[in-house]
Design a protein around this motif. Structure first.
Motif, short mmCIF file in Angstrom:
data_model
loop_
_atom_site.label_atom_id
_atom_site.label_comp_id
_atom_site.label_asym_id
_atom_site.label_seq_id
_atom_site.Cartn_x
_atom_site.Cartn_y
_atom_site.Cartn_z
N ARG A 157 -11.39 1.97 6.72
CA ARG A 157 -11.50 2.71 5.33
C ARG A 157 -9.83 2.46 4.74
O ARG A 157 -8.76 2.55 5.02
CB ARG A 157 -12.05 3.83 4.85
CG ARG A 157 -13.40 3.86 5.26
CD ARG A 157 -14.16 4.93 4.53
NE ARG A 157 -14.44 4.73 3.24
CZ ARG A 157 -15.42 4.20 3.24
NH1 ARG A 157 -16.40 3.45 4.29
NH2 ARG A 157 -16.23 3.52 2.12
N ARG A 170 -8.33 2.93 1.52
CA ARG A 170 -8.01 3.69 0.13
C ARG A 170 -7.23 3.29 -1.16
O ARG A 170 -6.24 3.26 -0.46
CB ARG A 170 -8.55 5.27 0.11
CG ARG A 170 -8.13 6.58 -0.75
CD ARG A 170 -7.76 8.15 -0.67
NE ARG A 170 -8.92 8.37 0.59
CZ ARG A 170 -8.84 8.90 1.30
NH1 ARG A 170 -7.69 9.27 2.52
NH2 ARG A 170 -9.98 9.12 2.35
N GLN A 201 -9.50 6.36 -7.95
CA GLN A 201 -9.47 6.15 -5.79
C GLN A 201 -10.33 5.76 -6.08
O GLN A 201 -11.84 6.48 -6.32
CB GLN A 201 -8.93 7.98 -5.58
CG GLN A 201 -7.64 8.28 -6.33
CD GLN A 201 -6.77 9.33 -4.62
OE1 GLN A 201 -8.39 9.94 -4.28
NE2 GLN A 201 -6.01 9.34 -4.77
N GLU A 240 -12.42 3.15 -2.38
CA GLU A 240 -13.01 3.37 -0.83
C GLU A 240 -13.14 2.28 -0.46
O GLU A 240 -14.18 2.02 -1.39
CB GLU A 240 -13.39 5.07 0.23
CG GLU A 240 -11.45 6.06 0.09
CD GLU A 240 -12.56 7.38 1.23
OE1 GLU A 240 -13.36 6.44 1.79
OE2 GLU A 240 -11.96 7.66 1.64
#
Length: 250
Positions: free
Chosen positions: A203, A205, A223, A225
């Motif tokens: 992932r 982020r 934020q 992902e």
């Protein structure tokens, strides 16, 4: 051959003259129209939700209305990964995308982000005739993305923004754009899932600052992902050695 293959071949074989560059843009547009003139997401002149191109659920909070609004200009600054992820759902549901001025765009990265390459047109090096090429594409392509080699004057930007508004198309720029409806600026990013260098990166982020018009001007930080669907990137060392336009997979 896909539209991407055909377009790349034309770009390699075409002498960079004004007439030939304009012809390339018109050729891309004609083929897009013959295959699927417009996506089901909504024609020019539509209102409400029909004017929104969908984005993945994970990214909906980045946008004032939860989707990419037709007829506007959006800036995505600092992450090819975020740009491709934002386009993936619109592409999957039938939208056509033209990428102008991305000579090193990662086609593999686009595919792994979920973008349908059969609905992508590449005009990698438009040169001084960028404005004419983009204007032609806006007449029938859902999303026109302007990369770092898309040279435009302030007057060009104003005319193209007006054209996008009239045609119900979306302009996405990777460079500053005065009057942009939404500006997404990636402030920092981290990878997860590397397992101390031995595993696969899973992932990405990102911390994203949203500014711009339509309720976004006060500056909202989110934020998000981004899942890495492919296996091309295996560890941070490989990422560090990969050119920026190709490293951001997913």
């Amino acid at each position: 051959m896909t539209l991407v293959d055909d377009t790349l071949q034309e770009a390699r074989e075409t002498t960079p003259t004004h007439a030939q560059r304009a012809l390339l843009a018109r050729s891309v547009l004609r083929r897009a129209e013959l295959s699927a003139r417009r996506s089901p997401a909504g024609p020019a002149g539509a209102t409400g939700e029909e004017r929104l191109l969908p984005v993945p659920d994970e990214l909906a909070d980045l946008l004032p209305f939860g989707g990419l609004q037709r007829g506007t200009a959006v800036v995505v600054d600092g992450s090819t990964s975020l740009l491709l992820a934002l386009l993936s759902e619109a592409s999957r549901t039938g939208a056509w995308i033209a990428m102008v001025g991305f000579p090193r765009v990662g086609v593999l990265a686009a595919a792994e982000a979920g973008i349908d390459l059969a609905r992508v047109a590449l005009v990698p090096s438009p040169g001084p005739d960028t404005a004419a090429a983009v204007a032609a594409l806006l007449d029938g392509i859902d999303v026109v993305v302007l990369g770092p080699d898309a040279a435009l004057s302030d007057a060009d930007r104003r005319r193209l923004a007006s054209r996008a508004r009239e045609r119900g198309s979306l302009l996405i720029a990777t460079q500053p754009w005065d009057g942009a409806h939404v500006v997404l600026t990636v402030r920092e990013g981290t990878w997860t899932g590397a397992d101390h260098g031995a595993g696969r990166l899973r992932r990405r982020r990102l911390t994203v600052l949203r500014t711009g018009r339509a309720g976004a001007a006060r500056g909202i930080e989110r934020q998000v992902e981004l899942p890495l669907r492919g296996s091309a990137v295996k560890n941070p060392r490989q990422v560090a050695k990969t050119p920026p336009d190709l490293r951001l997979v997913g």
